[in-house]
Design a protein around this motif. Structure first.
Motif, PDB file in Angstrom:
ATOM      1  N   SER A  14       0.840  -1.194   0.000  1.00 55.70           N
ATOM      2  CA  SER A  14       0.000   0.000   0.000  1.00 55.70           C
ATOM      3  C   SER A  14       0.881   1.253   0.000  1.00 55.70           C
ATOM      4  N   SER A  15       0.413   2.326   0.611  1.00 56.93           N
ATOM      5  CA  SER A  15       1.152   3.595   0.564  1.00 56.93           C
ATOM      6  C   SER A  15       2.522   3.510   1.222  1.00 56.93           C
ATOM      7  N   ILE A  16       2.700   2.617   2.171  1.00 52.43           N
ATOM      8  CA  ILE A  16       4.022   2.449   2.787  1.00 52.43           C
ATOM      9  C   ILE A  16       5.041   2.085   1.711  1.00 52.43           C
ATOM     10  N   PHE A  76       0.884  -5.163   3.438  1.00 54.24           N
ATOM     11  CA  PHE A  76      -0.519  -4.764   3.514  1.00 54.24           C
ATOM     12  C   PHE A  76      -0.937  -4.973   4.956  1.00 54.24           C
ATOM     13  N   GLY A  77      -1.866  -4.189   5.420  1.00 52.17           N
ATOM     14  CA  GLY A  77      -2.359  -4.369   6.775  1.00 52.17           C
ATOM     15  C   GLY A  77      -2.728  -3.062   7.449  1.00 52.17           C
ATOM     16  N   GLY A  78      -2.019  -1.994   7.123  1.00 47.27           N
ATOM     17  CA  GLY A  78      -2.340  -0.709   7.733  1.00 47.27           C
ATOM     18  C   GLY A  78      -3.745  -0.256   7.390  1.00 47.27           C
ATOM     19  N   ASN A  79      -4.099  -0.338   6.127  1.00 47.86           N
ATOM     20  CA  ASN A  79      -5.450   0.070   5.710  1.00 47.86           C
ATOM     21  C   ASN A  79      -6.492  -0.954   6.149  1.00 47.86           C
ATOM     22  N   ASP A  80      -6.120  -2.221   6.150  1.00 45.90           N
ATOM     23  CA  ASP A  80      -7.038  -3.279   6.596  1.00 45.90           C
ATOM     24  C   ASP A  80      -7.469  -3.058   8.039  1.00 45.90           C
ATOM     25  N   PHE A 120       7.479 -10.568   4.408  1.00 45.55           N
ATOM     26  CA  PHE A 120       6.205  -9.922   4.710  1.00 45.55           C
ATOM     27  C   PHE A 120       6.424  -8.958   5.860  1.00 45.55           C
ATOM     28  N   LEU A 121       6.120  -7.691   5.617  1.00 42.75           N
ATOM     29  CA  LEU A 121       6.164  -6.683   6.666  1.00 42.75           C
ATOM     30  C   LEU A 121       4.772  -6.602   7.278  1.00 42.75           C
ATOM     31  N   THR A 122       4.707  -6.340   8.557  1.00 39.50           N
ATOM     32  CA  THR A 122       3.403  -6.275   9.212  1.00 39.50           C
ATOM     33  C   THR A 122       3.099  -4.855   9.658  1.00 39.50           C
ATOM     34  N   ALA A 123       1.824  -4.608   9.829  1.00 40.24           N
ATOM     35  CA  ALA A 123       1.401  -3.314  10.349  1.00 40.24           C
ATOM     36  C   ALA A 123       1.845  -3.210  11.804  1.00 40.24           C
ATOM     37  N   PRO A 124       2.165  -2.008  12.259  1.00 40.50           N
ATOM     38  CA  PRO A 124       2.542  -1.854  13.664  1.00 40.50           C
ATOM     39  C   PRO A 124       1.347  -2.109  14.567  1.00 40.50           C
ATOM     40  N   PRO A 125       1.600  -2.453  15.817  1.00 42.89           N
ATOM     41  CA  PRO A 125       0.482  -2.694  16.740  1.00 42.89           C
ATOM     42  C   PRO A 125      -0.327  -1.416  16.952  1.00 42.89           C
ATOM     43  N   VAL A 126      -1.605  -1.597  17.207  1.00 41.36           N
ATOM     44  CA  VAL A 126      -2.510  -0.474  17.431  1.00 41.36           C
ATOM     45  C   VAL A 126      -3.154  -0.648  18.801  1.00 41.36           C
ATOM     46  N   ASN A 127      -3.157   0.412  19.571  1.00 43.27           N
ATOM     47  CA  ASN A 127      -3.846   0.418  20.852  1.00 43.27           C
ATOM     48  C   ASN A 127      -5.269   0.888  20.574  1.00 43.27           C
ATOM     49  N   GLU A 128      -6.204  -0.068  20.435  1.00 49.33           N
ATOM     50  CA  GLU A 128      -7.569   0.266  20.052  1.00 49.33           C
ATOM     51  C   GLU A 128      -8.257   1.157  21.076  1.00 49.33           C
ATOM     52  N   GLU A 129      -8.018   0.936  22.352  1.00 48.78           N
ATOM     53  CA  GLU A 129      -8.656   1.763  23.381  1.00 48.78           C
ATOM     54  C   GLU A 129      -8.187   3.211  23.255  1.00 48.78           C
TER      55      GLU A 129
END
Length: 136
Positions: A14-16, A76-80, A120-129
């Motif tokens: 994606s954009s990354i 891929f994964g950031g937009n997902d 495969f690069l992964t999206a960074p972790p996201v703190n949903e709260e």
């Protein structure tokens, strides 16, 4: 005199990936580091998710292409992973579908050649709260 073909490195994501060649980004650094050793190709699509990538992976990497990439870096994964809101169109993909999409992409890329390597690069972790607090 033309020597043997250089290895091909393909960046698919994606954009990354797409923006990785701008302003001394990571893809530009990779291309610079491998100058005269490998050809680095960008197949970056800003805003895309794994669902869209799954739909085009066979066209981007055709089985009958006589030149196979030596290395494919996939991101891929950031937009997902954007927060799902049923009232707003978004690129969100549920986790189970994301995993399946990435498996399909990996299987296709692995079938190109025994010598094609994948990263495969992964999206960074996201703190949903924290995101919910920020977004209100």
């Amino acid at each position: 005199m033309v020597g043997p073909a250089r290895p091909q490195f393909v960046l698919f994501g994606s954009s990354i990936v797409q923006l990785g060649f701008f302003q001394e980004g990571w893809a530009a650094d990779l291309s610079h580091y491998y100058a005269r050793k490998a050809d680095v190709f960008m197949r970056g699509y800003s805003g895309w998710n794994s669902r869209q990538a799954r739909e085009v992976v066979e066209q981007v990497f055709p089985m009958d292409d006589p030149v196979k990439p030596s290395l494919v870096i996939v991101y891929f994964g950031g937009n997902d992973s954007v927060l799902y809101d049923p009232d707003v169109p978004s690129s969100h993909v549920p986790l189970d579908e994301y995993v399946q999409n990435m498996r399909i992409i990996a299987t296709h890329l692995q079938s190109l050649s025994e010598t094609t390597r994948l990263i495969f690069l992964t999206a960074p972790p996201v703190n949903e709260e924290q995101m919910k607090e920020v977004l209100g």
